[in-house]
Each structure stands twice: as structure tokens, then as C-alpha cells.
Design an enzyme around this catalytic site. Structure first.
Site, PDB file in Angstrom:
ATOM      1  N   GLY A  34      -1.540  -0.320   8.651  1.00  0.00           N
ATOM      2  CA  GLY A  34      -1.384  -1.350   7.450  1.00  0.00           C
ATOM      3  C   GLY A  34       0.130  -0.880   7.124  1.00  0.00           C
ATOM      4  CB  SER A  35       3.038  -2.475   6.643  1.00  0.00           C
ATOM      5  OG  SER A  35       2.658  -4.039   7.046  1.00  0.00           O
ATOM      6  CE  LYS A  40       7.400  -0.076   7.977  1.00  0.00           C
ATOM      7  NZ  LYS A  40       8.174   0.303   9.271  1.00  0.00           N
ATOM      8  CG  ASP A 156      -0.446  -1.825  -4.905  1.00  0.00           C
ATOM      9  OD1 ASP A 156      -0.677  -2.789  -4.958  1.00  0.00           O
ATOM     10  OD2 ASP A 156      -0.416  -0.769  -4.196  1.00  0.00           O
TER      11      ASP A 156
END
Length: 289
Positions: A34-35, A40, A156
């Protein structure tokens, strides 16, 4: 001249990260899981030496019958503000002047985004069915409520930061942008998270962390039941324009009677958003009349 060509900056950077991980007891693979805007995530393997020095890590991995973990590498040079890492994982975070490395548990079923996409393909219909969406969202709301009651705001919240284990239980992870608030009235100004899941108040630079988390919960709930994000735009002013007009809803999105938590959470005015207790009441199992 053959053999003298320099590696590209990205390759050199990755090899430095491989060495950094190896020095801290992890073998970083090239498999990217994922990034994000400033990070990353790679698959990695804990070395035998590392497990000998960390009993909890060794115990966790023995129970899973493998040595795999996920390592999130955050560019501290690019990320806005400073990272206040308060998250948990099988091993402490390590860092240098350029990067922070978060060692995370490798989830058997991947993250929520992967799960939504996988289920959507199997159902030939976008999103999760209402029963599963409700069950997972209940777990997520409970996790966020626990954080807020401890004075921690995540900042987040997105599908990629929600993991599912082999029993289908949800785990909130990646607290790299989390903040511990001593005063509930304190307004924050650091930009955090991905634009697609970020509250409009964060985009406008002054926000209450708990209220910003509530907006992100609305985005995630929308993604669960529709298989897509309600707002998608790279430029901030265009994103704010979309947010002002609100999300679009297809027929039958909320078959359960009562106030829709998506509409209640995706309110432009932070103080108008549904609180966690209100959302929890909406999600609570209803007794047959």
C-alpha cells in the site's frame, strides 16, 4: 559504460531502506502492500535475532506460524508537521533523519479497502452487504470511541488503516499522525491523512481532532456500503466544493429506519456531526417489536 550507470534515486532510496530495516532486524521485501501521500507499506520478515530480543514479537509470530510483518515507511522530510507516534504494533518504531519505520501486524485478510473490493467482485455488486457493513462499522466506532476516551485522536482514518484478521475482526492501526489532546477545546492545524478521507475543517487548517475523526467515519461508512468514496478530487478548492454539495446516495443505501449515520457524520459544520454515542445507538441491534 556498462556497469557504471547510477541507480535511479528511487532505487537508491529503497536500498537504503532495506539496509535500515536489516540493521533493525527485519528483511524488507520489494512487495508493496500500500502507499499514501507520505508513506509506503512493504511486506517484511522478522529475523531470528530480532525475535530473540523481543519476546512479544516472537510470541505473536509463533501464534501465526510465520515471520511476516508489515512495515510502513513514512517520509518525515515530506510529511507535514512532526509525527507523534502513539500506535501499537509487534515492535517499537525506529527512525532516522529521513524516515520513520512503523512495524505493524500483518493482517490475514488485508485492509478494509482490499476486503471491500474483494467482496464487491464476488457479489457482482459494489460494497458490502448491510449486515457485514454494520458489524464492521460497529467495531470501528468502538475502536475510535476507545481512542477518544483516552484523549487520542487518530487524524488518519481511512480504509487502508483498518485491518481484518483471520476471524474477520477489525483492528485500527497506523497511529502515525495521532495526537494526544490534553484539552478538548484545543484546535489543531497540522494537515493529516489523505484528502479523500480528510474533513473539510482539516483542509481549512483549523479543526477539532475528535470532530475531524467523525467526518472520516462517515467517509468509511459510505465506502463500505457503496464500494466507492463520496468525494474524489486532488485539488483542495475543488474538494471543498464537492463537500459543500454533499455526497450522492443511491436507492436503498440505508434500509434500516432512523437517522442515516452517513448524512449525520458528513456535516460541513463540525459541531453538527453525530457524536459517537449517537452513532452507536443507531448501530445497536434492534429488538423485534
Amino acid at each position: 559504460v556498462k556497469g557504471s550507470a547510477r541507480r535511479k534515486p528511487g532505487q537508491r532510496n529503497f536500498m537504503e531502506q532495506v539496509r535500515e530495516c536489516r540493521d533493525n532486524g527485519y528483511l524488507l521485501s520489494s512487495r508493496k502492500m500500500g502507499s499514501g501521500a507520505f508513506s509506503k507499506v512493504y511486506l517484511a520478515y522478522a529475523t531470528r535475532e530480532r525475535m530473540q530480543h523481543n519476546a512479544k514479537l516472537a510470541s505473536d509470530l509463533r501464534g501465526k506460524h510465520h515471520a511476516m510483518v508489515a512495515i510502513k515507511i513514512i517520509s518525515t522530510a515530506e510529511a507535514p508537521g512532526h509525527l507523534n507516534v502513539v500506535g501499537r504494533g509487534p515492535d517499537p518504531t525506529y527512525r532516522n533523519s529521513q524516515h520513520s519505520y512503523l512495524v505493524l501486524e500483518l493482517a490475514a485478510r488485508g485492509d478494509l479497502l482490499e476486503h471491500i473490493n474483494w467482496v464487491s467482485e464476488r457479489r457482482c455488486s459494489p460494497g458490502l452487504d448491510e449486515e457485514e457493513a454494520r458489524r464492521l462499522f460497529w467495531q470501528l466506532v468502538s475502536a475510535v470511541a476507545h481512542c477518544h476516551s483516552s484523549g487520542i485522536v487518530h487524524r488518519d482514518l481511512e480504509c487502508e488503516n483498518i485491518l481484518l484478521d483471520d476471524r474477520g475482526l477489525l483492528e485500527l492501526t497506523d497511529f502515525g499522525f495521532a495526537s494526544h489532546l490534553g484539552l478538548k477545546s484545543l484546535l489543531l492545524s497540522t494537515f493529516c491523512g489523505s484528502v479523500a478521507c480528510t474533513a473539510p475543517d482539516i483542509l481549512m487548517s483549523k479543526y477539532n481532532g475528535e470532530q475531524a475523526d467523525l467526518w472520516s467515519l462517515g467517509i468509511i461508512r459510505y465506502a463500505m456500503v457503496t464500494g466507492k468514496l463520496p468525494f474524489k478530487e486532488r485539488q483542495t478548492h475543488r474538494m471543498l466544493h464537492l463537500m459543500h454539495h454533499g455526497p450522492t446516495f443511491g436507492p436503498g443505501m440505508s434500509p434500516v429506519p432512523g437517522p442515516d449515520p452517513i448524512r449525520g457524520l458528513l456535516q460541513l459544520r463540525p459541531c453538527a456531526r453525530l457524536g459517537l454515542q449517537q452513532v452507536a445507538r443507531w448501530l445497536a441491534p434492534r429488538r423485534p417489536s
